[in-house]
Design an enzyme around this catalytic site. Structure first.
Site, mmCIF file in Angstrom:
data_model
loop_
_atom_site.group_PDB
_atom_site.id
_atom_site.type_symbol
_atom_site.label_atom_id
_atom_site.label_comp_id
_atom_site.label_asym_id
_atom_site.label_seq_id
_atom_site.Cartn_x
_atom_site.Cartn_y
_atom_site.Cartn_z
ATOM 1 N N GLY A 79 0.813 -1.222 0.000
ATOM 2 C CA GLY A 79 0.000 0.000 0.000
ATOM 3 C C GLY A 79 0.837 1.258 0.000
ATOM 4 N N SER A 80 2.111 1.144 -0.412
ATOM 5 C CA SER A 80 2.996 2.305 -0.342
ATOM 6 C C SER A 80 2.949 3.134 -1.614
ATOM 7 C CB SER A 80 4.423 1.841 -0.117
ATOM 8 O OG SER A 80 4.835 1.071 -1.229
ATOM 9 N N GLY A 81 2.252 2.631 -2.627
ATOM 10 C CA GLY A 81 2.235 3.360 -3.895
ATOM 11 C C GLY A 81 3.449 3.042 -4.747
ATOM 12 N N GLU B 123 -6.317 -6.056 -13.710
ATOM 13 C CA GLU B 123 -6.581 -5.060 -12.656
ATOM 14 C C GLU B 123 -7.881 -4.303 -12.957
ATOM 15 O OE1 GLU B 123 -3.612 -3.679 -10.436
ATOM 16 O OE2 GLU B 123 -5.017 -2.446 -9.321
ATOM 17 N N ASP C 276 2.043 1.444 -14.374
ATOM 18 C CA ASP C 276 2.696 0.598 -13.374
ATOM 19 C C ASP C 276 3.149 -0.733 -13.969
ATOM 20 O OD1 ASP C 276 1.858 2.660 -11.821
ATOM 21 O OD2 ASP C 276 0.281 1.539 -10.798
ATOM 22 N N TYR D 130 -9.458 7.707 -6.949
ATOM 23 C CA TYR D 130 -8.807 7.518 -8.246
ATOM 24 C C TYR D 130 -9.816 7.501 -9.402
ATOM 25 C CZ TYR D 130 -5.649 5.518 -11.744
ATOM 26 O OH TYR D 130 -4.898 5.297 -12.869
#
Ligand code: GLA
Length: 389
Positions: free
Chosen positions: A125-127, A163, A175, A225
Site C-alpha cells: 500500500g505504499s504506492g 486489474e 505501473d 482515483y
C-alpha cells in the site's frame, strides 16, 4: 539471499518434488508524469530492485494453493482455476487469480493449477505498485510454466486488463509497463497514447533517489482515483466540442489556455489543467535530463507536486508534509509525491552528502506533525521480471 528463504518456505509448505521455479518482478517509482497515463500523456517511471519474489510449481489437478509471507496470518489460501471470478473485498490472491483469468480471456487457458509462495519487500500500500508487481510476476510465471508466447509488453497489458476487469480498478498502463519493461539504470519515457517508449539513462552524479513512505495506506479502489478519471473524461468531452483531440495529452499549454472555457465546471477545468501541464512537464523533464540539467529536472518535479496538490488534489497532509519538509533541506534537487497519491510515497532526488541530514530532518518534522513515523528508502533502478532459479 531472499529468494532462498522463499524457496525454503515453499518446500516446507508444499514439498520439494517436481519442477519448482523461482521468479522476481520489481516494484516501480514514477519520477514524473502523474495521472497522465489515462489521459493519453507521457510518464517517466522506473523499475526498482525491490519487488516481489515468487516460487511456483504447476499441479496436475485444477487446484490453486497460494501463500504470502507478507500475510502469514492468512495461511494457505485454496481455490481453483475453474470458474475464477472477481470477489469484492477479497484478499491479495485476487491479483494472481485475476492474471490467470485474464490469460484465459486472451485465449491462453490455464488448464491446471499451481502452488505459489510469494514474498514482497515493497512496503504494501505504499504506492510503489506492489499489486502490479504481483500481476507481472504471475504473468511471467504462467509464461514460463505453460509456454505461452507473450512478450513483456503483453505481460504489462494483461496485468492492466486483470486489474481493470477483475479487480475493478480503472488504472492506466504505467505501473505494469514500468515493471514488465524495467531496465537497470534507466527510466522509461512512455507515450501512453501509442505505447511508444524510450529508455533514458539515469546517471545521477553524486545524488540518490530517496523514497519517503508516509505509512498512510491507500488502495486504489477506496481512493478517489476513479473519480479523478471521470472528472478528466468529462473535461475532455467538453473541450472536444471546440477542438479536435483524442485525449487531454494531445493539448499544449497554449491550446489548453485558449480553449479551457469550454470546460464549464471549475473543478474539472483544474483537473484537466493538471493533466495537460503535467504531460508537458514530463516531456520537458526528459529533455532536461538529456541536457544533463538535473536542476531543471528537480524544479519540474517540484512543480508537479504543486499541481497535484492544488489542481488535482490528490496529495493530503501526509504527502504534503513529506514534500514541503524535503524542499527545506539543503541538497534536495527535487521532491514530489509519486503514484496515485492520497497516501503512499514521495520521491526525492537528494545529493549524496545530504541524504543523512534529509532523512533526519524530514523524519523528525513528519513525526512531529503527523504523529507517526515515515520510512525512508534509498533505492536503485532495476530490471524487469526474471527467473532466478
Ligand atoms: C496509479 C495507477 C497508474 C497511474 C498512477 C497515477 O499508480 O495504477 O496507472 O494512473 O496511479 O499517475
Amino acid at each position: 539471499m531472499i529468494w532462498e528463504t522463499v524457496l525454503a518456505k515453499f518446500r516446507e509448505l508444499f514439498g520439494d518434488e517436481g519442477e519448482i521455479g523461482v521468479y522476481f518482478a520489481p516494484g516501480r517509482v514514477n519520477l514524473i508524469g502523474e495521472h497522465t497515463d489515462y489521459n493519453g500523456g507521457h510518464v517517466f517511471p522506473c523499475a526498482l530492485t525491490i519487488g516481489t519474489y515468487g516460487v511456483a510449481r504447476k499441479r496436475e489437478d485444477k487446484k490453486l494453493r497460494f501463500y504470502s509471507m507478507n500475510f502469514e496470518e492468512l495461511g494457505v489460501i485454496e481455490s481453483s482455476v475453474e470458474g475464477l471470478k472477481p470477489e469484492k473485498e477479497a484478499d491479495w490472491t485476487n491479483y494472481p487469480k485475476g492474471v490467470i483469468w485474464a490469460f484465459g480471456e486472451k485465449g491462453m487457458k490455464v488448464d491446471c493449477g499451481m502452488d505459489l509462495v510469494l514474498f514482497g519487500n515493497i512496503p504494501n500500500g505504499s504506492g510503489l505498485s506492489s499489486s502490479a508487481s504481483v500481476e507481472v510476476l504471475t504473468g511471467a510465471i504462467l509464461r514460463d510454466m505453460f509456454g505461452f508466447e507473450v512478450t513483456n509488453q503483453d505481460l504489462a497489458l494483461i496485468g492492466q486488463y486483470s486489474e481493470n476487469k477483475f479487480n475493478g480498478v480503472n488504472c492506466g498502463i504505467m505501473d505494469q509497463f514500468a515493471i514488465a519493461m524495467g531496465k537497470a539504470g534507466h527510466a522509461i519515457f512512455l507515450d501512453t497514447a501509442t505505447l511508444k517508449y524510450e529508455y533514458a539513462p539515469i546517471k545521477l552524479e553524486n545524488a540518490k533517489i530517496v523514497i519517503s513512505c508516509s505509512n498512510k495506506k491507500r488502495g486504489l479502489g477506496d481512493s478517489k482515483y476513479n473519480e479523478r478519471r471521470s472528472e478528466c473524461e468529462s473535461a475532455l468531452a467538453q473541450i472536444k466540442e471546440v477542438i479536435e483531440i483524442n485525449a487531454l495529452g494531445d493539448l499544449t499549454e497554449e491550446q489548453f489556455e485558449e480553449h479551457k472555457d469550454a470546460i464549464k465546471d471549475e473543478v474539472c477545468r483544474r483537473r484537466a489543467k493538471h493533466a495537460v501541464y503535467e504531460n508537458q512537464r514530463t516531456v520537458k523533464a526528459v529533455e532536461a535530463l538529456k541536457n544533463n540539467d538535473i536542476a531543471l529536472f528537480g524544479e519540474l518535479m517540484n512543480a508537479s507536486h504543486v499541481s497535484l496538490r492544488d489542481d488535482y488534489e490528490v496529495t493530503g497532509i501526509e504527502l504534503d508534509t513529506l514534500v514541503e519538509e524535503a524542499w527545506k533541506v539543503d541538497g534536495v534537487i527535487g521532491s514530489r509525491m509519486t503514484g496515485a497519491g492520497f497516501g503512499g510515497c514521495t520521491v526525492s532526488i537528494v545529493k549524496d552528502e545530504a541524504v543523512d541530514n534529509f532523512i533526519e530532518k524530514v523524519s523528525a518534522a513528519y513525526k512531529e506533525k503527523i504523529g507517526y513515523a515515515a520510512d525512508f528508502y534509498v533505492v536503485e533502478i532495476g530490471d524487469g521480471p526474471v527467473k532466478l532459479a
